[in-house]
Write an enzyme that holds these catalytic residues in place. Structure first.
Site: not given
Ligand code: PCA
Length: 218
Positions: A83, A93, A146, A170
């Site tokens: 990111e 959400r 996240c 991610h």
């Molecule tokens: N993904 C979520 C929160 C925890 C995770 O593994 C997110 O993208 O916010």
């Protein structure tokens, strides 16, 4: 005494009624992995607003890491996505694992609107692709837990004033998750782990990021 350098690698617990969270599976697979004198310490974070920050801050204090990378699941993505930017907003959400659903609240009251990752994200993407794993820079970490932890990490590192690098990546679903959701892209654990190894090596070794297109129209 030789100083033991720690790379703190976090993953999240499962959320949204999933049986597992690939981000934690990847992090724990790398626990103890070493590169250039640094050793990975994997830690699981609760998928809960605020509480996740408390756990992260305690780990930062305890381990004094030289590098911090937080991982999370982005189901629907088919690539590993470092990111670029964390924003100072919570807009959930769905409810977190403690049934909280903040809408348009700041992660840190009075904090700057955003922080950029201090990881060499373009060089990391290139290294991951060189391992044969699909990867791309992402320009949004969303507005759920996240982004929340990513922002809190960068806020903490900025305030501590030392040069510790940090950021967020991610990861896609694992095939066993995708098998429960028609059309969901996935990457096997071994590939995700190989990509993270390449990414961590790059984050430890490469000082200057490379200049390479990573923009997207959407
Ligand atoms: N993904 C979520 C929160 C925890 C995770 O593994 C997110 O993208 O916010």
């Amino acid at each position: 005494m030789t100083r033991i350098e720690t790379v703190l690698l976090t993953g999240f617990e499962p959320f949204d009624s999933d049986p597992l969270n690939p981000s934690w599976e990847v992090a724990r697979a790398l626990d103890g992995w070493q590169h250039g004198g640094a050793t990975v310490r994997a830690m699981q974070l609760p998928c809960v607003f605020d509480q996740s920050i408390a756990v992260l801050e305690a780990a930062l204090h305890e381990f004094q890491p030289v590098l911090v990378v937080c991982l999370g699941l982005a189901s629907g993505r088919g690539e590993i996505t470092p990111e670029r930017v964390a924003i100072n907003i919570n807009d959930a959400r769905i409810a977190d694992n403690a049934a909280q659903q903040p809408i348009d609240t700041p992660v840190a009251t009075g904090g700057p609107a955003a922080y950029f990752s201090t990881l060499p994200i373009k060089a990391m993407v290139r290294a991951m692709r060189a391992e044969g794993v699909p990867a791309a820079v992402s320009n949004t970490a969303g507005t759920f837990v996240c982004n929340h932890i990513f922002y809190a990490l960068m806020h903490q590192l900025a305030r501590s004033g030392n040069a510790v690098r940090g950021g967020f990546i991610h990861v896609p679903a694992l095939p066993e998750l995708a098998a429960q959701h028609a059309g969901m892209p996935s990457l096997p654990l071994a590939q995700q782990v190989a990509a993270l190894r390449a990414g961590l090596r790059t984050a430890l070794d490469v000082q200057e990021d490379i200049r390479e297109g990573g923009g997207r129209i959407s």
